[in-house]
Design a protein around this motif. Structure first.
Motif, PDB file in Angstrom:
ATOM      1  N   GLU A 178       0.841  -1.191   0.000  1.00 60.15           N
ATOM      2  CA  GLU A 178       0.000   0.000   0.000  1.00 60.15           C
ATOM      3  C   GLU A 178       0.882   1.250   0.000  1.00 60.15           C
ATOM      4  N   ASP A 179       0.263   2.378  -0.340  1.00 55.78           N
ATOM      5  CA  ASP A 179       1.016   3.637  -0.379  1.00 55.78           C
ATOM      6  C   ASP A 179       1.535   4.027   1.006  1.00 55.78           C
ATOM      7  N   SER A 180       0.859   3.552   2.037  1.00 60.86           N
ATOM      8  CA  SER A 180       1.265   3.877   3.415  1.00 60.86           C
ATOM      9  C   SER A 180       2.351   2.944   3.927  1.00 60.86           C
ATOM     10  N   GLU A 181       2.800   2.007   3.087  1.00 60.24           N
ATOM     11  CA  GLU A 181       3.777   1.004   3.506  1.00 60.24           C
ATOM     12  C   GLU A 181       5.091   1.153   2.736  1.00 60.24           C
ATOM     13  N   VAL A 182       6.119   0.548   3.293  1.00 62.81           N
ATOM     14  CA  VAL A 182       7.423   0.498   2.616  1.00 62.81           C
ATOM     15  C   VAL A 182       7.926  -0.938   2.666  1.00 62.81           C
ATOM     16  N   ALA A 183       8.786  -1.254   1.712  1.00 64.95           N
ATOM     17  CA  ALA A 183       9.395  -2.583   1.660  1.00 64.95           C
ATOM     18  C   ALA A 183      10.856  -2.458   2.068  1.00 64.95           C
ATOM     19  N   ILE A 184      11.294  -3.325   2.975  1.00 60.96           N
ATOM     20  CA  ILE A 184      12.679  -3.283   3.437  1.00 60.96           C
ATOM     21  C   ILE A 184      13.308  -4.667   3.335  1.00 60.96           C
ATOM     22  N   ILE A 185      14.624  -4.681   3.274  1.00 61.44           N
ATOM     23  CA  ILE A 185      15.370  -5.924   3.308  1.00 61.44           C
ATOM     24  C   ILE A 185      16.701  -5.626   3.991  1.00 61.44           C
ATOM     25  N   LYS A 186      17.182  -6.545   4.821  1.00 66.43           N
ATOM     26  CA  LYS A 186      18.457  -6.346   5.510  1.00 66.43           C
ATOM     27  C   LYS A 186      19.594  -6.387   4.500  1.00 66.43           C
ATOM     28  N   ILE A 187      20.635  -5.599   4.763  1.00 64.60           N
ATOM     29  CA  ILE A 187      21.692  -5.428   3.760  1.00 64.60           C
ATOM     30  C   ILE A 187      22.495  -6.700   3.512  1.00 64.60           C
ATOM     31  N   ASP A 188      22.412  -7.667   4.419  1.00 67.29           N
ATOM     32  CA  ASP A 188      23.143  -8.928   4.201  1.00 67.29           C
ATOM     33  C   ASP A 188      22.264 -10.010   3.589  1.00 67.29           C
ATOM     34  N   LYS A 189      21.044  -9.648   3.161  1.00 68.19           N
ATOM     35  CA  LYS A 189      20.129 -10.621   2.582  1.00 68.19           C
ATOM     36  C   LYS A 189      20.025 -10.498   1.063  1.00 68.19           C
ATOM     37  N   SER A 190      20.908  -9.694   0.458  1.00 67.30           N
ATOM     38  CA  SER A 190      20.925  -9.543  -0.998  1.00 67.30           C
ATOM     39  C   SER A 190      22.289  -9.953  -1.529  1.00 67.30           C
ATOM     40  N   TYR A 198      23.910  -7.477 -11.420  1.00 68.97           N
ATOM     41  CA  TYR A 198      22.503  -7.807 -11.132  1.00 68.97           C
ATOM     42  C   TYR A 198      22.324  -8.080  -9.642  1.00 68.97           C
ATOM     43  N   LEU A 199      21.154  -7.684  -9.156  1.00 69.54           N
ATOM     44  CA  LEU A 199      20.805  -7.895  -7.746  1.00 69.54           C
ATOM     45  C   LEU A 199      19.907  -9.118  -7.633  1.00 69.54           C
ATOM     46  N   HIS A 200      20.232  -9.980  -6.673  1.00 64.64           N
ATOM     47  CA  HIS A 200      19.438 -11.190  -6.435  1.00 64.64           C
ATOM     48  C   HIS A 200      18.821 -11.107  -5.040  1.00 64.64           C
ATOM     49  N   ILE A 201      17.488 -11.183  -5.010  1.00 62.74           N
ATOM     50  CA  ILE A 201      16.732 -11.059  -3.762  1.00 62.74           C
ATOM     51  C   ILE A 201      15.764 -12.221  -3.641  1.00 62.74           C
ATOM     52  N   ASN A 202      15.699 -12.806  -2.445  1.00 62.20           N
ATOM     53  CA  ASN A 202      14.684 -13.816  -2.150  1.00 62.20           C
ATOM     54  C   ASN A 202      13.472 -13.091  -1.574  1.00 62.20           C
ATOM     55  N   LYS A 203      12.311 -13.277  -2.188  1.00 63.37           N
ATOM     56  CA  LYS A 203      11.120 -12.532  -1.776  1.00 63.37           C
ATOM     57  C   LYS A 203      10.759 -12.753  -0.304  1.00 63.37           C
ATOM     58  N   LYS A 204      11.127 -13.923   0.235  1.00 64.10           N
ATOM     59  CA  LYS A 204      10.794 -14.197   1.646  1.00 64.10           C
ATOM     60  C   LYS A 204      11.577 -13.309   2.603  1.00 64.10           C
ATOM     61  N   ASP A 205      12.674 -12.694   2.114  1.00 61.80           N
ATOM     62  CA  ASP A 205      13.475 -11.817   2.973  1.00 61.80           C
ATOM     63  C   ASP A 205      12.989 -10.370   2.968  1.00 61.80           C
ATOM     64  N   ILE A 206      12.001 -10.070   2.131  1.00 58.04           N
ATOM     65  CA  ILE A 206      11.443  -8.721   2.063  1.00 58.04           C
ATOM     66  C   ILE A 206      10.337  -8.593   3.090  1.00 58.04           C
ATOM     67  N   LYS A 207      10.359  -7.502   3.846  1.00 60.98           N
ATOM     68  CA  LYS A 207       9.305  -7.241   4.830  1.00 60.98           C
ATOM     69  C   LYS A 207       8.552  -5.968   4.417  1.00 60.98           C
ATOM     70  N   ILE A 208       7.236  -6.035   4.473  1.00 63.72           N
ATOM     71  CA  ILE A 208       6.385  -4.895   4.191  1.00 63.72           C
ATOM     72  C   ILE A 208       5.924  -4.326   5.529  1.00 63.72           C
ATOM     73  N   ILE A 209       6.294  -3.080   5.808  1.00 62.68           N
ATOM     74  CA  ILE A 209       5.969  -2.481   7.102  1.00 62.68           C
ATOM     75  C   ILE A 209       5.406  -1.083   6.903  1.00 62.68           C
ATOM     76  N   ASN A 210       4.895  -0.492   7.985  1.00 66.79           N
ATOM     77  CA  ASN A 210       4.357   0.880   7.907  1.00 66.79           C
ATOM     78  C   ASN A 210       5.509   1.889   7.795  1.00 66.79           C
ATOM     79  N   LYS A 211       5.202   3.001   7.168  1.00 65.96           N
ATOM     80  CA  LYS A 211       6.197   4.065   7.048  1.00 65.96           C
ATOM     81  C   LYS A 211       6.526   4.640   8.435  1.00 65.96           C
TER      82      LYS A 211
END
Length: 330
Positions: free
Chosen positions: A251-263, A317-330
């Motif tokens: 949602e527009d009120s949310e952001v997606a984050i990932i820890k820097i060691d998970k990419s 190229y960046l490789h990301i596992n979708k399970k490591d992405i967290k959707i949280i509130n801004k």
């Protein structure tokens, strides 16, 4: 043992804290974490009875000690100040004895000797404070705080004046002591590593509010807001458009984050093209600053153990596992 309910403090028309709620059980170490000036020390001062004007309730055991009727009650609190607040004109024994003014001379001497033995200060009992190392001064401050057998220990940035190795050793020693004595301990700090390694539970304060209060692992693994995530973890914020391309809902009120060691960045193709802006050797790992090719001016930091075949200005190229992405509130 300690319960803070609907707590708030204002200085004039300026609100410092509002609607703060948390509990501390016996044997539990709770850390209040936040940036300098957010009101962390004010909470300790109020629990100790030094900050008298506040809203809400402070309860110790079954009794609300912040009510005017029993405000002067002995709160059974030991307080360790950031600068230790030791008296330079008194020696080690006299500094510890200062907290024992209610005891007879004989009882006082006996208790001081017990504390000197317990804190390995026997050889320093007659020394002046300026003759002690930082670690020894801290032990004197802790001994004084525990002299009256308090049930609650308040610690205001207690490790900030120690070097790295002494800080590490002291944290372990103090943590074990708190558990052994079954104290309710409240620590305030702005150091996230210190909070995570010492605490049973952590509360994060920002903009007058307690944003999240939970176990150290839960708050680290599952931050509820971008501020908490940024404060406790090393993270990247990913563009919402990229998240939608990965078929994740946001949602527009949310952001997606990932820890820097998970990419991972590599020359092997993926759907996320990047350009390597910088590579830094950090001892046992490398930090890469990358720019997302399809999202100009959006840079990320990636932490990797191995960067073979990668160079600055490479297209990769960046490789990301979708399970490591967290959707949280801004």
């Amino acid at each position: 043992m300690v319960s803070i309910e609907n707590f708030g403090v204002s200085f004039g028309n300026t609100k410092i804290l509002e609607n703060i709620n948390f509990d501390v059980k016996p044997g539990e170490i709770v850390t209040i974490l936040g940036s300098s000036g957010c009101g962390k020390t004010t909470i300790l001062r109020a629990i100790a009875g030094l900050q008298k004007e506040h809203k809400g309730h402070i309860c110790i055991g079954d009794e609300c000690v912040s009510s005017k009727e029993i405000y002067v009650k002995d709160r059974e609190v030991g307080y360790i100040f950031q600068d230790y607040a030791l008296f330079p004109h008194l020696n080690v024994s006299e500094n510890i004895a200062f907290a024992l003014f209610k005891l007879s001379k004989k009882e006082k001497e006996k208790r001081v000797d017990e504390l000197l033995e317990q804190f390995n200060l026997i050889d320093h009992k007659k020394k002046q404070i300026h003759q002690l190392s930082g670690g020894q001064q801290q032990r004197v401050a802790i001994a004084r705080a525990l002299a009256n057998n308090p049930k609650i220990l308040l610690l205001d940035e207690p490790f900030s004046n120690l070097d790295a190795m002494l800080r590490y050793k002291t944290k372990i020693w103090l943590k074990n002591l708190i558990k052994k004595l079954n104290l309710s301990a409240i620590l305030v700090t702005h150091d996230k590593k210190e909070a995570l390694t010492v605490s049973d539970k952590i509360g994060v304060i920002n903009n007058k509010k307690l944003l999240q209060f939970d176990t150290a692992q839960e708050i680290f693994d599952n931050p509820k807001s971008l501020y908490v995530a940024n404060f406790l973890c090393e993270i990247n914020q990913l563009p919402n458009e990229l998240i939608k391309q990965l078929d994740l809902k946001i949602e527009d009120s949310e952001v997606a984050i990932i820890k820097i060691d998970k990419s991972i960045v590599s020359l092997e193709k993926s759907n996320i093209a990047v350009k390597i802006i910088d590579i830094s050797f950090c001892g046992d790992y490398y930090e890469l600053v990358i720019e997302l090719t399809n999202f100009k001016n959006h840079t990320l930091i990636v932490k990797m153990q191995n960067i073979s075949n990668l160079n600055i200005l490479d297209n990769a190229y960046l490789h990301i596992n979708k399970k490591d992405i967290k959707i949280i509130n801004k």
